[in-house]
Design a protein around this motif. Sequence first.
Motif, PDB file in Angstrom:
ATOM      1  N   UNK A   1     -57.608 139.882  -4.665  1.00 14.36           N
ATOM      2  CA  UNK A   1     -57.313 141.333  -5.015  1.00 14.36           C
ATOM      3  C   UNK A   1     -57.804 142.489  -5.281  1.00 14.36           C
ATOM      4  N   UNK A   2     -57.938 144.014  -4.912  1.00 13.86           N
ATOM      5  CA  UNK A   2     -58.555 145.117  -4.159  1.00 13.86           C
ATOM      6  C   UNK A   2     -58.037 146.188  -5.515  1.00 13.86           C
ATOM      7  N   UNK A   3     -58.687 146.918  -6.820  1.00 13.21           N
ATOM      8  CA  UNK A   3     -58.044 147.911  -7.462  1.00 13.21           C
ATOM      9  C   UNK A   3     -56.691 147.640  -7.509  1.00 13.21           C
ATOM     10  N   UNK A   4     -56.270 146.610  -8.128  1.00 12.09           N
ATOM     11  CA  UNK A   4     -55.537 145.693  -8.907  1.00 12.09           C
ATOM     12  C   UNK A   4     -54.281 145.997  -7.508  1.00 12.09           C
ATOM     13  N   UNK A   5     -54.172 145.453  -6.598  1.00 12.43           N
ATOM     14  CA  UNK A   5     -54.089 144.892  -5.504  1.00 12.43           C
ATOM     15  C   UNK A   5     -54.082 144.367  -5.096  1.00 12.43           C
ATOM     16  N   UNK A   6     -52.641 142.886  -4.567  1.00 11.80           N
ATOM     17  CA  UNK A   6     -52.540 141.874  -4.424  1.00 11.80           C
ATOM     18  C   UNK A   6     -52.012 141.584  -3.367  1.00 11.80           C
ATOM     19  N   UNK A   7     -53.146 140.973  -2.147  1.00  9.81           N
ATOM     20  CA  UNK A   7     -52.625 140.255  -0.885  1.00  9.81           C
ATOM     21  C   UNK A   7     -52.927 138.346  -1.457  1.00  9.81           C
ATOM     22  N   UNK A   8     -51.291 138.049  -0.829  1.00 13.71           N
ATOM     23  CA  UNK A   8     -51.012 136.541  -1.020  1.00 13.71           C
ATOM     24  C   UNK A   8     -51.524 136.167   0.246  1.00 13.71           C
ATOM     25  N   UNK A   9     -51.384 134.583   0.971  1.00 12.13           N
ATOM     26  CA  UNK A   9     -52.458 134.562   1.534  1.00 12.13           C
ATOM     27  C   UNK A   9     -51.796 134.626   3.283  1.00 12.13           C
ATOM     28  N   UNK A  10     -50.407 134.460   2.646  1.00 14.52           N
ATOM     29  CA  UNK A  10     -49.561 134.754   3.929  1.00 14.52           C
ATOM     30  C   UNK A  10     -49.770 136.082   4.571  1.00 14.52           C
ATOM     31  N   UNK A  11     -49.351 137.146   3.502  1.00 11.35           N
ATOM     32  CA  UNK A  11     -49.678 138.275   3.624  1.00 11.35           C
ATOM     33  C   UNK A  11     -51.266 138.936   4.322  1.00 11.35           C
ATOM     34  N   UNK A  12     -52.602 137.771   4.072  1.00 13.80           N
ATOM     35  CA  UNK A  12     -53.731 138.483   5.046  1.00 13.80           C
ATOM     36  C   UNK A  12     -53.581 138.018   5.851  1.00 13.80           C
ATOM     37  N   UNK A  13     -53.112 136.955   5.715  1.00 13.69           N
ATOM     38  CA  UNK A  13     -52.880 136.386   7.569  1.00 13.69           C
ATOM     39  C   UNK A  13     -52.144 136.605   8.461  1.00 13.69           C
ATOM     40  N   UNK A  14     -50.902 137.698   8.129  1.00 12.30           N
ATOM     41  CA  UNK A  14     -50.762 138.385   9.161  1.00 12.30           C
ATOM     42  C   UNK A  14     -51.304 139.434   9.074  1.00 12.30           C
ATOM     43  N   UNK A  15     -51.417 140.269   8.410  1.00 12.74           N
ATOM     44  CA  UNK A  15     -52.716 141.087   8.350  1.00 12.74           C
ATOM     45  C   UNK A  15     -53.835 141.394   9.342  1.00 12.74           C
ATOM     46  N   UNK A  16     -54.675 140.395   9.256  1.00 15.13           N
ATOM     47  CA  UNK A  16     -55.546 139.457  10.409  1.00 15.13           C
ATOM     48  C   UNK A  16     -55.090 139.258  11.478  1.00 15.13           C
ATOM     49  N   UNK A  17     -53.984 138.872  11.367  1.00 18.48           N
ATOM     50  CA  UNK A  17     -53.450 138.125  13.320  1.00 18.48           C
ATOM     51  C   UNK A  17     -53.153 139.772  13.984  1.00 18.48           C
ATOM     52  N   UNK A  18     -52.732 140.933  12.977  1.00 12.75           N
ATOM     53  CA  UNK A  18     -51.906 142.288  13.617  1.00 12.75           C
ATOM     54  C   UNK A  18     -53.310 142.948  13.856  1.00 12.75           C
ATOM     55  N   UNK A  19     -54.244 142.724  13.220  1.00 14.59           N
ATOM     56  CA  UNK A  19     -55.739 143.471  13.191  1.00 14.59           C
ATOM     57  C   UNK A  19     -56.781 142.796  14.624  1.00 14.59           C
ATOM     58  N   UNK A  20     -56.433 141.723  14.650  1.00 18.87           N
ATOM     59  CA  UNK A  20     -56.995 141.468  15.656  1.00 18.87           C
ATOM     60  C   UNK A  20     -56.531 140.997  17.014  1.00 18.87           C
ATOM     61  N   UNK A  21     -55.156 141.175  17.463  1.00 21.23           N
ATOM     62  CA  UNK A  21     -54.525 142.302  18.514  1.00 21.23           C
ATOM     63  C   UNK A  21     -54.919 143.391  18.420  1.00 21.23           C
ATOM     64  N   UNK A  22     -54.516 144.011  17.325  1.00 20.99           N
ATOM     65  CA  UNK A  22     -55.631 145.674  17.593  1.00 20.99           C
ATOM     66  C   UNK A  22     -56.874 145.570  18.383  1.00 20.99           C
ATOM     67  N   UNK A  23     -57.765 144.575  17.705  1.00 17.83           N
ATOM     68  CA  UNK A  23     -58.972 144.792  18.384  1.00 17.83           C
ATOM     69  C   UNK A  23     -58.968 144.323  19.918  1.00 17.83           C
ATOM     70  N   UNK A  24     -58.059 143.509  20.106  1.00 22.57           N
ATOM     71  CA  UNK A  24     -58.108 142.562  21.727  1.00 22.57           C
ATOM     72  C   UNK A  24     -57.595 144.240  22.528  1.00 22.57           C
ATOM     73  N   UNK A  25     -56.614 144.824  22.204  1.00 21.32           N
ATOM     74  CA  UNK A  25     -55.440 145.800  23.343  1.00 21.32           C
ATOM     75  C   UNK A  25     -57.320 147.444  22.973  1.00 21.32           C
ATOM     76  N   UNK A  26     -58.212 147.064  22.657  1.00 18.29           N
ATOM     77  CA  UNK A  26     -58.458 147.436  22.502  1.00 18.29           C
ATOM     78  C   UNK A  26     -59.927 147.874  23.016  1.00 18.29           C
ATOM     79  N   UNK A  27     -59.534 146.159  23.733  1.00 15.84           N
ATOM     80  CA  UNK A  27     -60.885 145.665  24.911  1.00 15.84           C
ATOM     81  C   UNK A  27     -61.879 145.203  24.227  1.00 15.84           C
TER      82      UNK A  27
END
Length: 509
Positions: free
Chosen positions: A29-55
């Motif tokens: 939770x940050x500034x009263x907005x909460x992420x579930x474990x599933x949401x955090x897992x998906x967001x981190x996977x997307x970010x991982x793929x975005x980083x990989x796409x940038x080399x």
Amino acid sequence: MAEMETGFETFADVLRRHAAARPDAPALTFRDRTQSFAALDEASSRTANALAARGVRPGDRVAVLSKNRPEIYELIYACNKIGAVLAALNWRLSSREIGLILADCEASLIIVDDTGAGLLALEPGLPVVRFGPEFDAMRSAAAQRDPGFAGAADDTALILYTSGTTGLPKGVMLSNRGMSYTRDLAKSWGMTERSVNLVAMPLFHIGGCGYGSSTMLAGGHTVLMEAVEIDEMLRLISRYRVTHTFLVPAVVQTLLNAEGVRSADLSSLELLMYGAAPMGDVLLRRAMDVLGCRFMHAYGMTESSGTVVILAPESHDPGGPRSGLLKSCGRALPWVELRVVDAASGEDAPMGEIGEIWLRTPMTMRGYWHNEVATREAITPEGWFRTGDAAYLDEEGHVFLFDRFKDMIISGGENIYPAEIENVLNGHPAVAEVGVIGVPHEKWGETPLAVVVRKPGQSTSADELIAYTRANLATYKCPSRIAFADSLPRNASGKLLKHEMRKTYGAAS
């Protein structure tokens, strides 16, 4: 792709496990907005793929320069999911220092907030991504599948730069193995899936990204603050029924001095961890009285991947026969070997005599990035890490921390430890904060100077405070000078910046 050790999990693997078993449970939770474990897992996977796409490739460094925000956790997991290394930088440094660190860590790209962007040189020499719409668009355009990287135990997961008092801060390489002990630490702190952890320390510090990951790795709920703000802290504890938190002594002292602390609903608090600097039994007794929860002292450092010594709650008994333990930071954890070594002989110091703390544990850093000389100076061939901290042991193995050796004052041939003086002065009713340094003296070489911040509405004189210390300490330990200030210089984690005090008050660095 390296195979994982039996029973060993990286940060990414723990997140994967919780997302599969408890997808809808609150993770962050940050500034009263909460992420579930599933949401955090998906967001981190997307970010991982975005980083990989940038080399970004395994072993590459991804720098982040930002105040606390949930995306930093996302980046820890994302880098872990592709074998990259997150280098978390201190946004309180100067632009010049940030430039030197970026050149040192050779990052593939840097991700910044507005504060971080203002610290970058006009041409930082590497790609820059801004948190906000740019980062969000980069993430959302990437695939949500998990890249599936399985890191080896000795792979570097994080690089955290120490706040060294001279020269360029050193990049501490923390391994997957070392950081995996955060799960064991969570258990020793009584954290479970039902725990709620308030994280106020900066995430570029081991007390933030290390301790701050503990409840999340245990499957519990983490409530993140951008920065320490006492009224907001009290609100969050009440609203989210916070059970655990870690605060440095300076923040505990500020919390106790807040007008609303006695009327706030703090009934959910189970455990307050404190550390990063000696608190002193005077302040500790007051905190126990006002906050009413259990307390645990944690001693550790960046190079040890966090906490290696704890003083358990049952040892916090001010009125009991063993109240003297309140001056201890506790005993080494089961997976940590600890020695107190005489600096002159290199042998174990006799019980009760002061020496340097040496540690040997799987949590020890891999070394300092691009600094083999400093690594060899810090870690012996036998694997002992030399902390630079002065302490003595009692017969039960309790560690009594005195001070950093570099902060020790030598006056007339006598060793004086500032923490002793600070502890006494913290007991004076007019003192809000105090820091003690050594300043030059014609006769004695050095003499203690105490810099005091008075409590609002309180008055006291230098003569009164010197007399107070002489009533409680040996005369040779007492400050010969008192200076008054509106505030004391501290870093983002609350540690007192003694080198800044030395510059201001004319002492040698």
